[in-house]
Design an enzyme around this catalytic site. Structure first.
Site, PDB file in Angstrom:
ATOM      1  CG  ASP A 264      -2.197   0.877   0.914  1.00  0.00           C
ATOM      2  OD1 ASP A 264      -2.148   1.717  -0.010  1.00  0.00           O
ATOM      3  OD2 ASP A 264      -3.217   0.741   1.618  1.00  0.00           O
TER       4      ASP A 264
HETATM    5  C1  BGC Z   1      -5.073   3.181   0.214  1.00  0.00           C
HETATM    6  C2  BGC Z   1      -5.224   2.173  -0.889  1.00  0.00           C
HETATM    7  C3  BGC Z   1      -5.137   2.848  -2.225  1.00  0.00           C
HETATM    8  C4  BGC Z   1      -3.800   3.581  -2.306  1.00  0.00           C
HETATM    9  C5  BGC Z   1      -3.561   4.265  -3.635  1.00  0.00           C
HETATM   10  C6  BGC Z   1      -3.845   4.073   0.034  1.00  0.00           C
HETATM   11  O1  BGC Z   1      -3.820   5.116   0.930  1.00  0.00           O
HETATM   12  O2  BGC Z   1      -5.002   2.511   1.452  1.00  0.00           O
HETATM   13  O3  BGC Z   1      -6.452   1.485  -0.748  1.00  0.00           O
HETATM   14  O4  BGC Z   1      -5.267   1.914  -3.266  1.00  0.00           O
HETATM   15  O5  BGC Z   1      -3.772   4.568  -1.283  1.00  0.00           O
HETATM   16  O6  BGC Z   1      -4.344   5.363  -3.815  1.00  0.00           O
END
Ligand code: BGC
Length: 735
Positions: A264
């Site tokens: 993530d």
């Molecule tokens: C979130 C993810 C997301 C990623 C990209 C993160 O902060 O937890 O679910 O896909 O950002 O935007």
């Protein structure tokens, strides 16, 4: 080992050949995902791609910019490796579907698959080839803002719908121009963030991890999901992004996953913030050893992997494994053959067909909770004047819900204009917002709202939460209606006009103090672009309400987490053991004998159970039975019930099958959903619903980590929600 995405051998060999030509720096470059410049290519990004320091970009949705990024990668970098282009397409792109939690209320994989297909097409038209969806985290604590992005509290429902989303995004051929790679996230256990506070530590017993949190991911992998994202959270002392148990043992070895694992955002760097490592070098090492292929946003790999390899702290073999996964995915996606996007080959975004699908999804996702004295449907021909009230009745943006980067509120049709259009000139619609926002305590419009409601044929109050009150990092400690909305409802209810409450929210709200005051209540979650017309169709009876709750609705916040598939405990509450606080005499002394598991100040049941939803008709379940008294290991049994529409209108029923394994080597939930079927019944019609149950459906992951179906008696219920009370028993025989 279960089925995996298994890349064809020829692709693996091509990836291997390419790998042999790559320098250490070029290999590490493939592991790096960077944020795009947004509608242009900044010089630093151009240089990085040219020099092979970037393998994927995130957040670029201008097709010309994406094509330019791909051109630089393919024509100007030494090896010409195309880019993955990722974007969060969570519940729509230009056309916004209901939030995933709302889609889950449709209890219909076809609704989810179609929404994902359209979203994939609209996103792919902009050059996006990878989406970070579906989110498969089990959401049992609605304080957590991200419950909006998932499919609710149940592992089976989430598994079925998650697999449907994967099929929708990826289509039948990952290399088709309108397919995007899906990403099952957040692996795993993120939904168990303590106190429903985002990013918080989780405490998940192994049994629960295996039987509750992991199954939807396994289902997504079986459906061919190309990628998996690690969770931000700490699980049993090891953040998921460094968890060899999750990423190697479970995902790769047990499930045979051969796709790509992405961290993530910034989660590799955060391993040090968690306190697992002393800094980025250790974080890069831990993530690489656990098997994180792509690092999103942070640069621990780019900064430290080369030296880790030179010093022997990470082997080049490990690195090659990570890079190979990425190259194979790019090959499977056909990016080497054609990395460019020709937008003219795609349908116009948010076209009439897409909007129609969004409206159908919204209709399917709206749950009728209460309808006393048949207030609904409203009969258009009998209406003279209707009051529309509430801070969400005319909100193009808010009804779209959380996490809609690309959704255009211009396409949105809110409830008020949709109702006005449908009722035409002959019915007077008086609109008073009542409160500036759902959070406001400013009551200066209350009087006008009361005036509008007084004497009207109906007062329709659209309340709930704005989109920003749910989603990532937007958690609430109190999940009752925010602001002065309860007071507004009370004031309107006092007029004596029939009140129809419509709740739009990104989570299950605690509505015990509100529902008894109104005549009818509908839960619309955040219904997306076409939420307005969908609601109007249901209120006017053009469509039958058919949504079913994918989560239990609590009475009060203090009950959460409250979910139907809880454990029995050694002292389960029964109606005659519950004590109410008001009934306890003064100076009572503490006694534990005979006491059971309940709160003194609230009934132990939820306000509305999982699976619940009314229609404008009535349904009756009878004669729940089994095809036999027992089944042999590996065999099947058919469970059935007669379902009759005893009311005056057509019904779209969801027959639900729940199972309990009352004695097992690991304690099992009081019941768990193992199947559901949609059936349409005309007035008076009776049909028999059949469920073929396999031995595997009786199984769970046992103490040693393998799947086991234990001989003995099973109980099953078929009915319209998780409180279904008609039971059948059968046995699984010894081997
Ligand atoms: C979130 C993810 C997301 C990623 C990209 C993160 O902060 O937890 O679910 O896909 O950002 O935007």
């Amino acid at each position: 080992m279960t089925q995996s995405t298994f890349a064809p051998r020829a692709l693996v060999e091509r990836a291997q050949a390419l790998l042999a030509e790559m320098s250490l720096e070029e290999k590490i470059g493939q592991l790096q995902m960077v944020q795009s410049g947004g509608w242009h290519v900044p010089d630093h990004l151009r240089d990085a791609i040219r020099e092979g320091r970037v393998g994927s970009v995130i957040n670029e949705v201008d097709v010309n910019t994406v094509n330019e990024l791909q051109r630089i990668a393919v024509q100007e970098s030494r090896l010409g490796i195309p880019l993955l282009v990722g974007r969060d397409v969570i519940h729509g792109f230009k056309t916004v579907f209901p939030i995933p939690l709302g889609q889950a209320a449709a209890w219909d994989p076809a609704v989810v698959e179609r929404g994902a297909r359209i979203s994939a097409r609209e996103a792919a038209a902009c050059g996006v080839n990878w989406t970070f969806a579906p989110m498969l985290d089990i959401g049992r604590d609605p304080r957590w803002g991200r419950v909006a992005e998932g499919y609710g509290e149940d592992p089976y429902l989430t598994s079925v719908l998650g697999a449907a989303a994967v099929r929708g995004f990826q289509g039948t051929d990952l290399s088709a121009p309108d397919s995007v790679a899906a990403c099952a996230k957040h692996f795993a256990g993120y939904g168990a963030s303590e106190a429903g506070k985002d990013y918080n530590t989780t405490n998940i017993p192994l049994n629960e991890m295996r039987n509750v949190h992991l199954p939807p991911f396994e289902a997504a992998i079986r459906a061919g999901c190309a990628t998996v994202m690690t969770s931000f959270s700490d699980i049993d002392g090891i953040p998921a992004t460094a968890s060899e148990f999750l990423l190697r043992e479970t995902l790769r070895e047990r499930w045979g996953f051969d796709g790509v694992v992405v961290s993530d955002w910034d989660a590799v760097r955060q391993l040090a913030v968690h306190g697992l490592t002393a800094g980025d070098r250790g974080s890069a090492q831990a993530a690489a050893l656990a098997g994180v292929d792509i690092e999103m946003a942070s640069t621990a790999y780019a900064d430290h992997l080369a030296s880790l390899i030179r010093e022997g702290d990470v082997s080049e073999e490990i690195l090659d494994g990570l890079v190979r996964n990425i190259l194979v995915l790019k090959l499977r996606m056909g990016l080497f053959e054609d990395p460019y996007t020709d937008a003219s080959q795609f349908p116009t975004p948010a076209n009439a067909a897409h909007l129609r699908a969004a409206q159908e999804a919204a209709v399917a996702s709206i749950v009728l909770l209460k309808n006393s004295a048949g207030v609904l449907p409203l009969h258009r021909e009998r209406l003279e004047r209707v009051a529309v009230l509430g801070p969400l009745a005319d909100e193009r943006h808010e009804q779209l819900g959380t996490w809609i980067f690309d959704g255009d509120p211009e396409h949105s049709v809110p409830f008020l204009p949709a109702l006005r259009e449908r009722l035409g000139e002959d019915v007077q619609v008086d609109y008073v917002r009542g409160l500036p926002t759902t959070r406001s305590h400013d009551r200066h419009e209350f009087e006008a709202a009361v005036q509008a409601a007084t004497g009207a044929d109906a007062a329709i109050l659209v309340v709930g939460e704005e989109a920003i009150l749910s989603g990532e990092a937007h958690c609430r400690a109190d999940i009752s209606l925010p602001g002065a909305q309860e007071a507004l409802i009370e004031a309107i209810a006092a007029t004596g006009t029939p009140v129809v409450l419509v709740v739009m929210a990104g989570r299950a709200l605690a509505l015990e103090s509100v529902v008894p005051r109104v005549h009818a209540a509908l839960y619309a979650f955040h219904p997306g672009t076409m939420g307005g017309p969908a609601l109007v169709d249901i209120l006017l009876g053009v469509e039958e309400p058919r949504g079913r709750l994918p989560v239990s609705l609590p009475r009060v916040t203090g009950q959460v987490p409250i979910y139907y598939a809880h454990k029995r405990t050694g002292k389960p509450a029964t109606p005659d053991t519950i004590i109410r606080m008001e009934d306890i005499p003064a100076r009572a002394t503490q006694l534990s004998v005979g006491n059971t598991s309940f709160h003194l100040d609230v009934h132990p049941s939820p306000l509305f159970p999982f699976g619940f939803g009314l229609s404008y008709s009535h349904v009756q379940y009878s004669d729940v039975r089994a095809s036999a008294g027992n089944l042999a290991p590996g065999g099947e049994i058919v469970l059935m019930a007669d379902v009759t529409n005893t009311g005056p209108r057509t019904i779209h029923e969801v027959a639900q099958l729940y199972l309990c394994d009352p004695v097992a080597s690991l304690t099992r939930p009081v019941r768990q959903l193992i199947g559901f079927k949609r059936l349409t019944l005309h007035p008076g019609e009776r049909r028999t619903v059949h469920f073929t149950v396999t031995t595997e459906q009786l199984s769970f992951i046992g103490r040693d980590g393998s799947r086991v179906a234990e001989p003995g008696q099973f109980h099953a219920w078929i009915g319209g929600d998780a409180t279904a009370d008609q039971r059948v028993e059968f046995s699984l025989l010894e081997q």
